[in-house]
Write a protein that holds these residues in place. Structure first.
Motif, PDB file in Angstrom:
ATOM      1  N   UNK A  26       0.838  -1.045   0.043  1.00 37.66           N
ATOM      2  CA  UNK A  26      -0.080  -0.117   0.013  1.00 37.66           C
ATOM      3  C   UNK A  26       0.888   1.192  -0.064  1.00 37.66           C
ATOM      4  N   UNK A  27       1.854   1.267   0.669  1.00 38.51           N
ATOM      5  CA  UNK A  27       2.751   2.471   0.712  1.00 38.51           C
ATOM      6  C   UNK A  27       3.375   2.716  -0.605  1.00 38.51           C
ATOM      7  N   UNK A  28       3.879   1.495  -1.169  1.00 42.80           N
ATOM      8  CA  UNK A  28       4.461   1.751  -2.640  1.00 42.80           C
ATOM      9  C   UNK A  28       3.482   2.151  -3.359  1.00 42.80           C
ATOM     10  N   UNK A  29       2.286   1.632  -3.349  1.00 43.36           N
ATOM     11  CA  UNK A  29       1.222   1.971  -4.515  1.00 43.36           C
ATOM     12  C   UNK A  29       0.898   3.404  -4.157  1.00 43.36           C
ATOM     13  N   UNK A  30       0.778   4.073  -3.152  1.00 43.18           N
ATOM     14  CA  UNK A  30       0.498   5.497  -2.786  1.00 43.18           C
ATOM     15  C   UNK A  30       1.631   6.262  -3.237  1.00 43.18           C
ATOM     16  N   UNK A  31       2.797   5.910  -3.006  1.00 40.96           N
ATOM     17  CA  UNK A  31       3.930   6.801  -3.461  1.00 40.96           C
ATOM     18  C   UNK A  31       4.001   6.826  -4.998  1.00 40.96           C
ATOM     19  N   UNK A  51      -2.945   9.963 -12.785  1.00 44.38           N
ATOM     20  CA  UNK A  51      -4.314  10.093 -13.240  1.00 44.38           C
ATOM     21  C   UNK A  51      -4.960   9.155 -12.263  1.00 44.38           C
ATOM     22  N   UNK A  52      -4.628   8.113 -11.695  1.00 47.24           N
ATOM     23  CA  UNK A  52      -5.138   7.063 -11.243  1.00 47.24           C
ATOM     24  C   UNK A  52      -5.339   7.279  -9.391  1.00 47.24           C
ATOM     25  N   UNK A  53      -4.573   8.530  -9.138  1.00 49.17           N
ATOM     26  CA  UNK A  53      -4.539   8.930  -7.881  1.00 49.17           C
ATOM     27  C   UNK A  53      -5.799   8.977  -7.217  1.00 49.17           C
ATOM     28  N   UNK A  54      -6.824   9.673  -7.657  1.00 51.29           N
ATOM     29  CA  UNK A  54      -8.113   9.674  -7.055  1.00 51.29           C
ATOM     30  C   UNK A  54      -8.988   8.394  -6.856  1.00 51.29           C
ATOM     31  N   UNK A  55      -8.814   7.316  -7.515  1.00 50.26           N
ATOM     32  CA  UNK A  55      -9.174   6.284  -7.462  1.00 50.26           C
ATOM     33  C   UNK A  55      -8.061   5.320  -6.270  1.00 50.26           C
ATOM     34  N   UNK A  56      -7.222   5.380  -6.099  1.00 50.77           N
ATOM     35  CA  UNK A  56      -6.166   4.778  -4.907  1.00 50.77           C
ATOM     36  C   UNK A  56      -6.862   5.583  -3.788  1.00 50.77           C
ATOM     37  N   UNK A  57      -7.016   6.729  -3.586  1.00 54.14           N
ATOM     38  CA  UNK A  57      -7.191   7.364  -2.224  1.00 54.14           C
ATOM     39  C   UNK A  57      -8.884   6.999  -1.888  1.00 54.14           C
ATOM     40  N   UNK A  58      -9.661   6.541  -2.861  1.00 55.18           N
ATOM     41  CA  UNK A  58     -10.904   6.078  -2.336  1.00 55.18           C
ATOM     42  C   UNK A  58     -10.959   4.863  -1.638  1.00 55.18           C
TER      43      UNK A  58
END
Length: 49
Positions: free
Chosen positions: A29-34, A40-47
C-alpha cells in the motif's frame, strides 16, 4: 538492508511469522501510494482509504 535482517531475525526468533503478511500488505500500500501520487489514478487509489 540491516533493518530487514534485524526484522527477519526478530520474526524468526520470536516465532512471529503471522506478522509477515501484515508487513507485506502495508509495504504494498505504501509503494502504491508513493508511485501513484502524481498520476491520473491517484483519486481512485485514495478512495480505498
Amino acid at each position: 538492508m540491516e533493518f530487514i535482517k534485524d526484522l527477519w531475525g526478530f520474526l524468526k526468533t520470536r516465532k512471529k511469522f503471522w506478522l509477515l503478511p501484515i508487513i507485506i500488505v502495508l509495504l504494498v500500500f505504501g509503494v502504491l501510494i508513493v508511485f501513484t501520487s502524481g498520476s491520473a489514478i491517484a483519486p481512485f487509489i485514495y478512495t480505498l482509504f
